[in-house]
Design a protein around this motif. Structure first.
Motif, short mmCIF file in Angstrom:
data_model
loop_
_atom_site.label_atom_id
_atom_site.label_comp_id
_atom_site.label_asym_id
_atom_site.label_seq_id
_atom_site.Cartn_x
_atom_site.Cartn_y
_atom_site.Cartn_z
N VAL A 79 43.16 39.16 39.11
CA VAL A 79 43.59 40.52 39.44
C VAL A 79 42.55 41.47 38.85
CG1 VAL A 79 46.04 39.94 39.54
CG2 VAL A 79 45.03 40.67 37.36
N LEU A 80 42.66 42.73 39.21
CA LEU A 80 41.67 43.71 38.78
C LEU A 80 41.52 43.76 37.27
CD1 LEU A 80 39.71 46.01 39.41
CD2 LEU A 80 41.67 47.59 39.46
N ALA A 81 42.63 43.67 36.56
CA ALA A 81 42.57 43.74 35.10
C ALA A 81 41.72 42.60 34.52
CB ALA A 81 43.97 43.70 34.50
N ASP A 82 41.76 41.42 35.16
CA ASP A 82 40.93 40.29 34.71
C ASP A 82 39.45 40.64 34.79
OD1 ASP A 82 42.98 38.37 34.22
OD2 ASP A 82 43.14 38.02 36.38
N LEU A 83 39.05 41.21 35.91
CA LEU A 83 37.65 41.51 36.12
C LEU A 83 37.17 42.63 35.20
CD1 LEU A 83 37.46 41.22 40.01
CD2 LEU A 83 37.49 39.44 38.24
N GLU A 84 38.04 43.59 34.95
CA GLU A 84 37.68 44.67 34.04
C GLU A 84 37.50 44.14 32.61
OE1 GLU A 84 39.81 48.46 36.27
OE2 GLU A 84 40.95 47.30 34.79
N ARG A 85 38.36 43.19 32.23
CA ARG A 85 38.22 42.58 30.90
C ARG A 85 36.91 41.80 30.79
NH1 ARG A 85 43.91 41.82 31.19
NH2 ARG A 85 43.63 39.77 32.17
N VAL A 86 36.58 41.05 31.84
CA VAL A 86 35.34 40.29 31.84
C VAL A 86 34.15 41.23 31.76
CG1 VAL A 86 33.86 38.78 33.20
CG2 VAL A 86 36.29 38.29 33.04
N GLU A 87 34.21 42.33 32.47
CA GLU A 87 33.10 43.29 32.44
C GLU A 87 32.92 43.85 31.03
OE1 GLU A 87 31.51 47.32 34.69
OE2 GLU A 87 33.04 46.05 35.61
N ARG A 88 34.02 44.19 30.37
CA ARG A 88 33.92 44.71 29.00
C ARG A 88 33.34 43.64 28.07
NH1 ARG A 88 39.03 46.95 30.36
NH2 ARG A 88 40.12 45.27 29.24
N LYS A 89 33.77 42.41 28.26
CA LYS A 89 33.26 41.31 27.43
C LYS A 89 31.76 41.13 27.64
CE LYS A 89 33.99 36.40 26.43
NZ LYS A 89 34.89 35.23 26.67
N LEU A 90 31.32 41.18 28.88
CA LEU A 90 29.90 40.99 29.17
C LEU A 90 29.06 42.15 28.63
CD1 LEU A 90 30.11 39.60 32.81
CD2 LEU A 90 29.53 38.33 30.72
#
Length: 327
Positions: free
Chosen positions: A253-264
């Motif tokens: 879901v969108l929240a997953d991708l936003e978390r991954v972006e912050r992690k990266l």
């Protein structure tokens, strides 16, 4: 699939326990050290400019390993496990060249000899894997193991009912921050509804539940890139484990991708800091037993090559003492 490195084995999320650590060879180590010195001297090092799933995993596993691979670009010996994975991936990719009705186990296995020949032509270093096997017995066994992995795939997916939109797809996207993400996706399926499925083949075993999140990191990375490129969130992420006959799926879901972006972004900031200071510290784990760079690692009594990039002057109290680069 990220071929640099599915190394001698995959990371904890990809079944590293299925292979034994290599037996040290002093003569080979000496030759490799000489070759490494020549390569380091001949190549011009440049600062990292992009991030892939494999390199992100390298840095999280061990910053010094990241340095050795990305900045120093030290050579690594080919491994049977990684080369077998590359071979199997090539076979599964090429199988879809055939009409759907002809995508059978015998057809897939018949592709193995030709793809092995092609691999030896494009990556001559893999020939040394079986240099001490004049009778070809170990090679025959190794090819037989590749056949088993290919055949197992047919029990997990039906290629006669699949028409991939993309195979071995290179993707690259630049985030708003300027960070460039890149990688190669094994397969992209697009349903008539437009739903996107990202598929990755693993020749190792499925991870234990506690390692599932780590295994999905690569897939979420790809999902983030696809979202940034196409403004479409993949409907499903699918890992196909040929070593154990398991399929792991996740619907992001969108929240997953936003978390991954912050992690990266946080990860990239740490990489930039290490690049500028020359402070690449080893992080010892059980994976060190599979590392090709023990001769250069302080944890094993080794010394890293001279740091090839300029470093910024240390500021008082910035904690940069002990960095591996020159003053």
């Amino acid at each position: 699939m990220e071929t640099s490195t599915e190394g001698a084995a995959e990371t904890p999320g990809g079944g590293i326990a299925e292979v034994d650590p290599p037996v040290p060879d002093e003569q080979a180590t000496t030759r490799e050290a000489a070759a490494t010195a020549a390569v380091v001297e001949a190549r011009v090092a440049i600062a990292p400019a992009s991030l892939s799933p494999s390199r992100a995993s390298d840095f999280m596993q061990c910053p010094l390993l990241y340095r050795f691979r990305v900045i120093d670009r030290l050579p690594e010996k080919p491994s049977e496990a990684a080369t077998r994975g590359t071979l199997v991936h090539a076979v599964l990719e090429r199988l879809f060249d055939a009409p759907a009705a002809e995508r059978t186990p015998p057809r897939a296995k018949s592709l193995i000899p030709g793809q092995w020949d092609r691999l030896r032509e494009t990556r001559p270093e893999v020939v040394e894997l079986f240099a001490d096997d004049p009778e070809g017995e170990r090679l025959a066994r190794w090819l037989g193991e590749a056949e088993q992995l290919v055949e197992r795939w047919f029990g997990l997916e039906d290629p006669t009912r699949l028409e991939p939109a993309e195979r071995e797809l290179f993707v690259e996207a630049v985030l708003d921050s300027g960070l460039k993400l890149r990688g190669i996706i094994d397969r992209v399926d697009v349903a008539p509804t437009g739903d996107v499925r990202i598929v990755d083949y693993k020749t190792g075993k499925a991870p234990r539940p506690e390692y599932a999140e780590g295994a999905l990191f690569q897939m979420k990375f790809y999902a983030l890139v696809v979202w940034r490129l196409k403004n479409v969130i993949p409907r499903r992420l699918q890992l196909v484990y040929l070593g154990s006959g398991d399929v792991l799926t996740y619907d992001p879901v969108l929240a997953d991708l936003e978390r991954v972006e912050r992690k990266l972004l946080a990860l990239w900031e740490a990489i930039r800091e290490a690049t500028e200071t020359g402070d690449w510290r080893p992080r010892p784990t059980k994976l060190c037993g599979w590392c090709d760079h023990q001769a250069h690692c302080p944890e094993f009594g080794g010394t890293p090559p001279p740091y090839p990039l300029a470093v910024r002057a240390a500021e008082s109290g910035d904690g940069s003492q002990g960095r591996m680069g020159p003053d």
